[in-house]
Design an enzyme around this catalytic site. Structure first.
Site, mmCIF file in Angstrom:
data_model
loop_
_atom_site.group_PDB
_atom_site.id
_atom_site.type_symbol
_atom_site.label_atom_id
_atom_site.label_comp_id
_atom_site.label_asym_id
_atom_site.label_seq_id
_atom_site.Cartn_x
_atom_site.Cartn_y
_atom_site.Cartn_z
ATOM 1 N N SER A 146 0.920 -1.306 0.110
ATOM 2 C CA SER A 146 0.135 0.065 -0.021
ATOM 3 C C SER A 146 0.976 1.174 -0.204
ATOM 4 O O SER A 146 2.028 1.207 0.665
ATOM 5 C CB SER A 146 -0.855 0.023 1.216
ATOM 6 O OG SER A 146 -1.443 1.239 1.335
ATOM 7 N N TYR A 159 -0.999 -0.084 10.366
ATOM 8 C CA TYR A 159 -1.242 -0.482 8.934
ATOM 9 C C TYR A 159 -0.044 -0.231 7.907
ATOM 10 O O TYR A 159 0.479 -0.828 7.297
ATOM 11 C CB TYR A 159 -2.527 -0.016 8.321
ATOM 12 C CG TYR A 159 -2.798 -0.459 7.021
ATOM 13 C CD1 TYR A 159 -3.086 -1.855 6.560
ATOM 14 C CD2 TYR A 159 -2.669 0.303 6.055
ATOM 15 C CE1 TYR A 159 -3.540 -2.038 5.221
ATOM 16 C CE2 TYR A 159 -2.994 0.287 4.695
ATOM 17 C CZ TYR A 159 -3.505 -1.097 4.078
ATOM 18 O OH TYR A 159 -3.692 -1.300 2.699
ATOM 19 N N LYS A 163 2.982 -2.745 6.003
ATOM 20 C CA LYS A 163 3.125 -2.713 4.697
ATOM 21 C C LYS A 163 4.737 -2.325 4.232
ATOM 22 O O LYS A 163 5.155 -2.778 3.397
ATOM 23 C CB LYS A 163 2.075 -1.736 4.004
ATOM 24 C CG LYS A 163 0.654 -2.069 4.078
ATOM 25 C CD LYS A 163 0.413 -3.343 3.262
ATOM 26 C CE LYS A 163 -1.149 -3.629 3.325
ATOM 27 N NZ LYS A 163 -1.462 -4.973 2.447
HETATM 28 N N1 NAP Z 1 -8.785 -0.974 -1.163
HETATM 29 C C1 NAP Z 1 -7.720 -0.020 -1.082
HETATM 30 O O1 NAP Z 1 -7.869 1.181 -1.137
HETATM 31 C C2 NAP Z 1 -6.282 -0.479 -0.875
HETATM 32 C C3 NAP Z 1 -5.240 0.409 -0.981
HETATM 33 C C4 NAP Z 1 -3.991 -0.056 -0.698
HETATM 34 C C5 NAP Z 1 -3.860 -1.581 -0.605
HETATM 35 N N2 NAP Z 1 -4.732 -2.257 -0.388
HETATM 36 C C6 NAP Z 1 -4.490 -3.942 -0.116
HETATM 37 O O2 NAP Z 1 -5.222 -4.612 -0.963
HETATM 38 C C7 NAP Z 1 -5.482 -5.848 -0.361
HETATM 39 C C8 NAP Z 1 -6.866 -6.396 -0.615
HETATM 40 O O3 NAP Z 1 -7.805 -5.154 -0.170
HETATM 41 P P1 NAP Z 1 -9.260 -5.166 -0.610
HETATM 42 O O4 NAP Z 1 -9.415 -3.540 -0.553
HETATM 43 O O5 NAP Z 1 -9.328 -5.739 -1.897
HETATM 44 O O6 NAP Z 1 -9.917 -5.605 0.412
HETATM 45 P P2 NAP Z 1 -11.417 -6.384 0.414
HETATM 46 O O7 NAP Z 1 -12.373 -5.882 -0.541
HETATM 47 O O8 NAP Z 1 -12.008 -6.113 1.992
HETATM 48 O O9 NAP Z 1 -11.176 -7.792 0.352
HETATM 49 C C9 NAP Z 1 -10.439 -8.557 1.079
HETATM 50 C C10 NAP Z 1 -10.418 -10.089 0.715
HETATM 51 O O10 NAP Z 1 -9.687 -10.755 1.695
HETATM 52 C C11 NAP Z 1 -10.318 -11.749 2.602
HETATM 53 N N3 NAP Z 1 -9.767 -11.697 3.843
HETATM 54 C C12 NAP Z 1 -9.812 -10.702 4.623
HETATM 55 N N4 NAP Z 1 -9.154 -10.906 5.815
HETATM 56 C C13 NAP Z 1 -8.771 -12.290 5.542
HETATM 57 C C14 NAP Z 1 -7.988 -13.135 6.479
HETATM 58 N N5 NAP Z 1 -7.656 -12.940 7.469
HETATM 59 N N6 NAP Z 1 -7.782 -14.246 5.923
HETATM 60 C C15 NAP Z 1 -8.349 -14.837 4.737
HETATM 61 N N7 NAP Z 1 -8.933 -13.883 3.847
HETATM 62 C C16 NAP Z 1 -8.958 -12.638 4.421
HETATM 63 C C17 NAP Z 1 -11.812 -11.246 2.302
HETATM 64 O O11 NAP Z 1 -12.834 -12.243 2.588
HETATM 65 P P3 NAP Z 1 -13.268 -12.639 3.838
HETATM 66 O O12 NAP Z 1 -13.939 -11.560 4.625
HETATM 67 O O13 NAP Z 1 -14.464 -13.873 3.713
HETATM 68 O O14 NAP Z 1 -12.091 -13.275 4.918
HETATM 69 C C18 NAP Z 1 -11.909 -10.925 1.020
HETATM 70 O O15 NAP Z 1 -11.905 -11.720 -0.017
HETATM 71 C C19 NAP Z 1 -5.161 -5.750 1.065
HETATM 72 O O16 NAP Z 1 -3.877 -6.311 1.354
HETATM 73 C C20 NAP Z 1 -5.126 -4.303 1.466
HETATM 74 O O17 NAP Z 1 -4.225 -3.722 2.353
HETATM 75 C C21 NAP Z 1 -6.121 -1.992 -0.490
#
Ligand code: NAP
Length: 251
Positions: A146, A159, A163
Site C-alpha cells: 500500500s 497498517y 506494509k
Molecule cells: N482498497 C484499497 O484502497 C487498498 C489500498 C491499498 C492497498 N490495499 C490492499 O489490497 C489488499 C486487498 O484489499 P481489498 O481492498 O481488496 O479488500 P476487501 O475488498 O475487503 O477484500 C478482502 C478479501 O480478503 C479476504 N480476507 C480478509 N481478511 C482475511 C484473512 N485474515 N484471511 C483470509 N482472507 C481474508 C476477504 O474475505 P473474507 O472477509 O471472507 O475473509 C476478501 O476476500 C489488502 O492487502 C489491502 O491492504 C487496498
C-alpha cells in the site's frame, strides 16, 4: 501475457475486491487459480462467478493460519498441479487512531496478517523440500502492499508500518529466491473496495480530487499490473515495488 497459460496460482483473499479482480484476470490468461478467504459462502459464490471448478478452487481459511496454508498448497497441487504463482493479497486494518494510543495486541495481529503471513505463504510454496517437488518452471510472487507503507499515514500508521515491513520482506525474499523465483510488490493508493469504504467518509468524488488522474482506483487497475509481474513479460524484474496511485505522489 507470455508464460501464464496452464499454470497454477494461489491468490489469498480473493472472494471480493482486489484479490477477486486478480483471480479474474489470471483466469482470463489461462491460469487455474486457488482463492482463499474466511467466509465459505462468499468464496463458493466467487468460484462460480469466476468460471467454476474447471478453473478455480476455493479453500476457506485465515491467511495467518499455518494449517490453512498447508491445506491450500496441497489442494492446489492435487487439483491443478503445483502452484508456482502466488499473490499475497490479504491485508487487514482493524484499528484506526494515533500510534500513541495503539493497542499492541491489535498491532501484533496487523503485522502477523499483513507481513508475516505473506512470508509464511512464500515459505510454504517455495521453501526447502517444496522446491524440488515443483516443476522446473520458475515461480513468481506478488505482494499487495500500500502507499500507506511509503510515508506517514495518520490514523493508519500501524497498517502503514506493516506494509513497509512487507516491502522490505519483498526485497529480501527477491534476493534469497533469485534466480528461480521472482518476488515483487504493488502499492495501490485508494481503490474502490469494501476495505476502502471507511477511508472515503466524504464520498468518492471528494476522495478523487486527491488524484491527478481525477478518480480513485478500481480493482482492475491493480490486477493488470499483478498479471504482468507474474508473467514472463516481467522475466527480468524482481525485488521492485510498483506504486499505482493515479499520480497522487506527484503532488
Ligand atoms: N482498497 C484499497 O484502497 C487498498 C489500498 C491499498 C492497498 N490495499 C490492499 O489490497 C489488499 C486487498 O484489499 P481489498 O481492498 O481488496 O479488500 P476487501 O475488498 O475487503 O477484500 C478482502 C478479501 O480478503 C479476504 N480476507 C480478509 N481478511 C482475511 C484473512 N485474515 N484471511 C483470509 N482472507 C481474508 C476477504 O474475505 P473474507 O472477509 O471472507 O475473509 C476478501 O476476500 C489488502 O492487502 C489491502 O491492504 C487496498
Amino acid at each position: 501475457m507470455r508464460g501464464l497459460s496452464g499454470r497454477t496460482a494461489i491468490v489469498t483473499g480473493a472472494s471480493r475486491g482486489i484479490g477477486y479482480a486478480i483471480a479474474e484476470r489470471l483466469i482470463a490468461e489461462g491460469v487455474r487459480v486457488v482463492i482463499t478467504g474466511r467466509k465459505q459462502d462468499a468464496l463458493a459464490e466467487a468460484v462460480t462467478t469466476l468460471g467454476g471448478p474447471e478453473v478455480c478452487l476455493g479453500v476457506p481459511g485465515k491467511a495467518d493460519d499455518p494449517d490453512h496454508r498447508v491445506e491450500a498448497v496441497a489442494a492446489a497441487a492435487q487439483t491443478f498441479g503445483p502452484a508456482t504463482l502466488l499473490v499475497n493479497n490479504v491485508g487487514i486494518n482493524p484499528v484506526y487512531g494515533p500510534l500513541m494510543a495503539a493497542d499492541l495486541g491489535a498491532a501484533r495481529k496487523i503485522v502477523e496478517v499483513n507481513a508475516l503471513a505473506p512470508l509464511a505463504w512464500t515459505q510454504a510454496l517455495f521453501g526447502a523440500g517444496v522446491t524440488e517437488a515443483a516443476p522446473a518452471e520458475s515461480g513468481a510472487v506478488v505482494n499487495i502492499s500500500s502507499t500507506a507503507g511509503q510515508g506517514t499515514a495518520p490514523g493508519i500508521d500501524l497498517y502503514g508500518a506493516s506494509k513497509a515491513m512487507l516491502d522490505h520482506l519483498t526485497r529480501g525474499l527477491a534476493l534469497e529466491l533469485a534466480p528461480r523465483v521472482r518476488v515483487n510488490a504493488v502499492a495501490p493508493a485508494l481503490v474502490r473496495t469494501r476495505f476502502a469504504a471507511p477511508l472515503m467518509s466524504q464520498g468518492e468524488e471528494v476522495a478523487a480530487t486527491r488524484y491527478p488522474l481525477e478518480r480513485i482506483g478500481i480493482p482492475d487497475d491493480i490486477a493488470s499490473t499483478v498479471a504482468f509481474l507474474l508473467s514472463d513479460e516481467a522475466a527480468w524484474i524482481t525485488g521492485t515495488l510498483h506504486t499505482i496511485d493515479g499520480g497522487a505522489r506527484l503532488r
